[in-house]
Design a protein around this motif. Structure first.
Motif, mmCIF file in Angstrom:
data_model
loop_
_atom_site.group_PDB
_atom_site.id
_atom_site.type_symbol
_atom_site.label_atom_id
_atom_site.label_comp_id
_atom_site.label_asym_id
_atom_site.label_seq_id
_atom_site.Cartn_x
_atom_site.Cartn_y
_atom_site.Cartn_z
ATOM 1 N N PRO A 343 0.838 -1.211 0.000
ATOM 2 C CA PRO A 343 0.000 0.000 0.000
ATOM 3 C C PRO A 343 0.871 1.258 0.000
ATOM 4 N N LEU A 344 0.411 2.280 -0.712
ATOM 5 C CA LEU A 344 1.165 3.536 -0.743
ATOM 6 C C LEU A 344 1.144 4.200 0.625
ATOM 7 N N GLU A 345 2.261 4.791 0.982
ATOM 8 C CA GLU A 345 2.350 5.518 2.242
ATOM 9 C C GLU A 345 1.695 6.889 2.094
ATOM 10 N N PRO A 346 1.075 7.392 3.163
ATOM 11 C CA PRO A 346 0.474 8.735 3.082
ATOM 12 C C PRO A 346 1.451 9.804 2.617
ATOM 13 N N ASP A 348 3.842 9.600 0.378
ATOM 14 C CA ASP A 348 3.932 9.586 -1.086
ATOM 15 C C ASP A 348 2.658 10.147 -1.715
ATOM 16 N N LEU A 349 1.532 9.825 -1.117
ATOM 17 C CA LEU A 349 0.266 10.318 -1.652
ATOM 18 C C LEU A 349 0.164 11.833 -1.499
ATOM 19 N N LEU A 350 0.663 12.352 -0.367
ATOM 20 C CA LEU A 350 0.651 13.801 -0.171
ATOM 21 C C LEU A 350 1.512 14.493 -1.230
ATOM 22 N N THR A 351 2.634 13.895 -1.537
ATOM 23 C CA THR A 351 3.493 14.459 -2.589
ATOM 24 C C THR A 351 2.748 14.506 -3.916
ATOM 25 N N GLN A 352 2.071 13.401 -4.245
ATOM 26 C CA GLN A 352 1.308 13.338 -5.499
ATOM 27 C C GLN A 352 0.258 14.444 -5.546
ATOM 28 N N PHE A 353 -0.455 14.659 -4.446
ATOM 29 C CA PHE A 353 -1.509 15.675 -4.431
ATOM 30 C C PHE A 353 -0.916 17.089 -4.483
ATOM 31 N N LEU A 354 0.168 17.319 -3.760
ATOM 32 C CA LEU A 354 0.771 18.660 -3.777
ATOM 33 C C LEU A 354 1.266 19.013 -5.172
ATOM 34 N N LEU A 355 1.889 18.053 -5.847
ATOM 35 C CA LEU A 355 2.334 18.310 -7.223
ATOM 36 C C LEU A 355 1.132 18.612 -8.113
ATOM 37 N N VAL A 368 6.756 14.805 6.869
ATOM 38 C CA VAL A 368 5.383 14.438 6.529
ATOM 39 C C VAL A 368 4.387 15.420 7.124
ATOM 40 N N HIS A 369 4.616 15.804 8.380
ATOM 41 C CA HIS A 369 3.639 16.702 9.007
ATOM 42 C C HIS A 369 3.601 18.053 8.298
ATOM 43 N N GLU A 370 4.733 18.461 7.702
ATOM 44 C CA GLU A 370 4.741 19.718 6.953
ATOM 45 C C GLU A 370 3.982 19.554 5.628
ATOM 46 N N ARG A 371 4.110 18.396 5.018
ATOM 47 C CA ARG A 371 3.322 18.138 3.792
ATOM 48 C C ARG A 371 1.823 18.188 4.100
ATOM 49 N N VAL A 372 1.450 17.561 5.237
ATOM 50 C CA VAL A 372 0.035 17.586 5.631
ATOM 51 C C VAL A 372 -0.436 19.022 5.807
ATOM 52 N N ALA A 373 0.376 19.835 6.486
ATOM 53 C CA ALA A 373 -0.016 21.224 6.739
ATOM 54 C C ALA A 373 -0.156 22.006 5.436
ATOM 55 N N LEU A 374 0.794 21.819 4.524
ATOM 56 C CA LEU A 374 0.738 22.538 3.252
ATOM 57 C C LEU A 374 -0.472 22.090 2.435
#
Length: 929
Positions: A343-346, A348-355, A368-374
């Motif tokens: 399963p994909l890690e959150p 990696d998924l956050l990176t996909q969505f931010l891009l 990771v927590h900074e990706r979530v915040a952004l």
């Protein structure tokens, strides 16, 4: 009678009335009007007699309640006949076990007319909608259900009125009728400031009429009332509206906000060309989107077994509904059940969505927590759709959920992800298989029509599972050499069905899809699942699962719930877990391949022991037992389902019957002949009480063959008696006498006196069936004398009943009545309701023969009520036939015709021989068969 016998109309939204055109027709007092309302509220559906009695009298009905309802139904039928004549579209009240059914066009009932207008209005423009809804509101002629007993309640009618009124006000708001609405709504809100929808509508009207200050003061009034009365703030809708009014940015009609300057992200994969069926599921998604638009939290989890079409549904809906999300759609496959990748890690998924949201690669934070915040800051306040496909767990999903309440999230998963409901108020939608017609359309989209019967057979063999249907359709489309009949033949073999639903590539077929789900189970749950596959159960409860797994009932229940959460089983009722047909075949393959012979034999032993013990307990609640078999000590009370009443025993047998036959067949194939005949004899009791010819015959033939193979004389004797009982019940003389005589010989050889008496009772009844009445009466009277000597009340009741039947057929009615009354007294003493019904029916027939029609009707109605409450279906059909004869003898031709028609409906499949007799009775009354 109305003009040309016009159909009646029914008014429930006000005083309950029956209308001939526009003219009320007197129907009687509150009880009759209450009965009419109960039937009309559930038009074209059966309302149980017990439900009617509870509604009319609450917890204290009179002893004659059933008779009163019967009489009031007859009265209403006469009134309807007087109004309508024989109008083909007229209303009719039918007797339909376990109660009554009003059949009429729903539009002739004001409640259903109002619902129809509300539904029509939802698809119209505001002008037309306002007209339709005003028409619906005009149907209310006062408080609903006026003039009926206070115990008859239908709170949904007030909910309907509020829904109609609210929708009409919404339409008028869109039309700009603000001044009129202020006049209409102000007194309503003063009377009930807690009615937040009405308050919100009045706030909108005030604001758009230029009275912003009054709108804000109204909110303060409502807020104070909710805090004082309920201790909470107003709901999210009203708070959002207050914010818009406060900021002076409430448009005339709520529309999507302007799109961001950058182009909205669109990550949707292609959708299937057409989506077969799924109307209710699409409506659920639409409703969830409306919640998001109204400012509510909108997280939806679409779950279901592998291949059910979760992703196809969500993606197809998203393409259709993209306009709802002007700020874009994010999509990611979480690979939760991918056999080749973890399963994909959150992160990696956050990176996909931010891009996707336009963040340059170098701008994606490391932590990771900074990706979530952004991520959350970028989509906060936007109206977006986030689709998280094929999720493994709630933990994988939570970091990706949008903040705030303007976006919508859809998660698909083979697991239910119950944790999201707890932590994020997610709504759950479990997808089922397609309806048969939709399944056929899916096949035809891929392969074209192949004939109605063939495509329906294909759809059925695919279990109406979309993945299997698509594979079948693709196979037909890909090869001109394959016909639909060829594929039906291949799928028709359970051993080759899953292989036929494989496709190129090891992971694309139905079997592979199920296997991925299975491999994700905890080891102890996987072991329980495998053991269920040994006996091919159609449904599993916690007690059976505990028995075959050697675990506690609590552990079994937990394992079953885990399997349901992974959608390998469906929880279809309380403690009832059912695999899809194709999952069941997959499970059998698994059990054969992954359990060794010792484990499989252990499961079978445990299964047989379980069904012997529980079936024996159940049968002792249903009928007096004359054979010596006793398995009740095999299991403790804690190891068996509740079995404290007739109804619980009946429900257990009904739920477990198919499972029991599967276990019986498996034990027979394994050569356990002693176990097989004993289980067959124990289960025989259920079909003796609820006769079904094919099932009963199959059971007894398996048991008799097993007894003969085992060489067990006692088993042969009892199974011959069982087969004789089938012949007597369905009046099939072929072989009946020979079975009874052979049973008597075997009983004599054993020297078992009680078994000899039982064999003689069946012998006497066989002679009765063959018309040898004097021999029958002699044999049965000797049996009665023997039970007198031994004091055996069980066998005495049977002997007296069967002797009375022989005497009745011989024309000795007075002697028959004496024996039947004595038999009925024993039946009541022993609490054996199945025999009570037989005795009452015989007494009704005998009373009719000697001209005592009132007594005959009293006996048969008592028996009919008992059969309805105990669901003795075949016996009810016989009683309806008797009742028809009694009513005909009393010159009530209409009543007789109705009872014969009901009897024919029941007996047509259950007992064709008796059904032929009923057809003859109807023909004799001038009614075609």
């Amino acid at each position: 009678m109305g003009e040309n016998g016009s159909p009646a109309r029914f008014q429930l939204l006000g005083p309950v009335r029956l209308l001939d055109g526009d003219h009320p027709v007197p129907v009687g007092g509150p009880g009759v009007r209450g009965l009419l309302a109960l039937l009309a509220l559930k038009v074209n559906k059966v309302v149980a007699l017990d439900e009617i009695i509870d509604a009319l009298w609450g917890h204290d009905p009179p002893a004659t309640a059933r008779t009163i309802v019967h009489g009031n139904v007859s009265h209403l039928r006469r009134v309807l006949r007087d109004i309508q004549g024989d109008h083909p579209r007229g209303a009719r009240i039918l007797t339909a076990p376990p109660g009554y059914q009003l059949t009429v066009e729903p539009a002739r009932i004001d409640v259903h007319r109002a619902r129809s207008l509300l539904e029509q209005a939802s698809a119209e423009d505001p002008e037309k909608a306002s007209e339709l809804l005003a028409e619906a509101l005009a149907l209310w002629q006062g408080p609903a259900l006026a003039g009926v007993p206070g115990s008859v309640r239908a709170p949904e009618l007030e909910d309907l009125r509020l829904a109609v009124h609210g929708a009409r006000v919404d339409a008028d708001l869109e039309l700009g009728r603000h001044a009129e609405l202020i006049v209409e709504l102000s007194p309503l809100v003063r009377a009930n400031p807690l009615a937040e929808r009405t308050a919100g509508q009045l706030m909108r009207a005030l604001y758009h009429a230029g009275r912003r200050g009054d709108a804000l003061e109204l909110y303060r009034t409502v807020s104070r009332a909710t805090l004082r009365t309920l201790g909470v703030e107003p709901g999210a809708d009203l708070r959002w509206l207050h914010e818009r009014v406060l900021n002076d940015d409430l448009p005339v009609k709520v529309v999507a906000e302007p799109k961001a300057e950058t182009a909205p992200v669109q990550q949707l994969p292609p959708a299937v060309p057409n989506l077969a069926g799924r109307e209710a599921d699409l409506a659920w998604l639409d409703d969830l989107a409306e919640r998001a638009e109204a400012g509510e939290t909108a997280v939806g989890v679409v779950t279901g077994t592998a291949g059910i079409g979760k992703s196809s549904l969500v993606v197809w809906w998203a393409h259709r509904s993209g306009r709802r999300f002007p700020d874009g759609i994010l999509f990611a496959s979480l690979r939760g059940f991918d056999p080749h990748h973890p399963p994909l890690e959150p992160a990696d998924l956050l990176t996909q969505f931010l891009l996707g949201l336009g963040v340059p690669a170098e701008g994606v934070p490391e932590q990771v927590h900074e990706r979530v915040a952004l991520y959350r800051s970028m989509i906060a306040g936007r109206r977006m759709l986030v689709i998280l496909d094929n999720a493994r767990s709630a933990e994988q999903v939570r970091p990706l959920l949008p903040p705030g309440s303007r976006s919508m999230t859809l998660v698909t998963s083979r697991s239910r992800l119950d944790g999201l409901a707890v932590s994020n108020a997610a709504k759950l939608r479990v997808l089922g298989t397609l309806a048969p017609g939709d399944a056929v359309r899916l096949i035809e989209e891929l392969a074209g029509p192949a004939g109605f019967d063939l495509n329906h057979a294909l759809a059925r063999l695919c279990g109406y599972l979309p993945l299997a249907l698509r594979i079948a359709g693709a196979r037909l489309a890909a090869s001109a050499q394959w016909s639909a009949q060829d594929l039906v033949d291949e799928l028709g073999n359970e051993r080759t069905r899953l292989a036929a639903l494989d496709v190129e590539g090891p992971d694309d077929g139905v079997r592979a899809a199920f296997d991925v789900s299975f491999r994700g189970l905890p080891p102890e749950v996987a072991n329980t699942f495998l053991r269920l596959g040994v006996v091919q159960v159609v449904s599993a409860g916690s007690h059976l699962t505990a028995a075959i797994g050697g675990i506690t009932v609590a552990e079994a229940r937990r394992h079953l719930r885990v399997l349901a959460a992974h959608n390998l089983l469906a929880e279809t009722g309380r403690d009832s877990f059912v695999p899809h047909d194709l999952v069941r075949l997959f499970l059998r393959e698994l059990a054969e391949n992954e359990l060794d012979e010792t484990d499989r034999r252990d499961v079978l032993t445990r299964s047989v022991r379980y069904y012997q013990a529980v079936a024996d307990r159940a049968r002792r609640k249903m009928l007096r037992i004359v054979d010596p078999l006793d398995f009740t000590g095999l299991l403790t009370d804690a190891q068996t389902p509740p079995m404290g009443s007739f109804a619980e025993a009946q429900d257990w047998f009904a739920a477990e019957w198919v499972n029991l036959l599967e276990v019986l067949e498996a034990a027979c194939a394994d050569g356990r002949h002693d176990d097989v005949w004993r289980l067959a004899r124990v289960a025989h009791t259920y079909r003796a009480v609820y006769p079904l010819l094919d099932d009963w015959t199959r059971l007894v033939e398996i048991g008799l063959a097993a007894a003969e193979r085992s060489g067990d004389v006692l088993g042969r004797c009892w199974m011959l008696i069982s087969r004789c009982a089938i012949a007597l019940t369905f009046e099939l003389p072929q072989g009946c006498l020979a079975d009874a005589e052979r049973a008597l010989e075997l009983a004599s050889a054993i020297g078992d006196n009680r078994l000899m008496v039982s064999a003689n009772i069946h012998l006497g009844s066989a002679l009765t069936l063959l018309g040898r009445h004097d021999e029958a009466i002699g044999t049965l009277r000797r049996a009665v004398e023997e039970t007198d000597r031994t004091g055996d009340l069980d066998l005495r009741g049977q002997a007296l009943n069967n002797c009375a039947e022989a005497e009745k057929r011989a024309g000795r009615f007075i002697e028959a009545i004496g024996h039947q009354v004595a038999s009925l007294e024993i039946d009541r003493t022993l609490g054996d309701e199945s025999y009570v019904v037989v005795s009452l029916n015989n007494l009704a027939e005998l009373s009719m023969r000697i001209g005592e029609l009132a007594a005959a009707e009293r006996y048969v109605w008592e028996a009919v009520d008992l059969t309805i409450s105990r669901r003795f279906v075949l016996q009810e059909g016989v009683l309806r036939m008797t009742l028809g004869r009694v009513l005909r003898a009393g010159s009530d031709v209409d009543g007789a015709r109705e009872q014969f028609a009901l009897a024919l409906k029941i007996l047509a499949d259950a007992n064709p021989k008796l059904a032929a007799l009923v057809r003859a009775e109807l023909t004799g009354l001038g009614e075609g068969p």
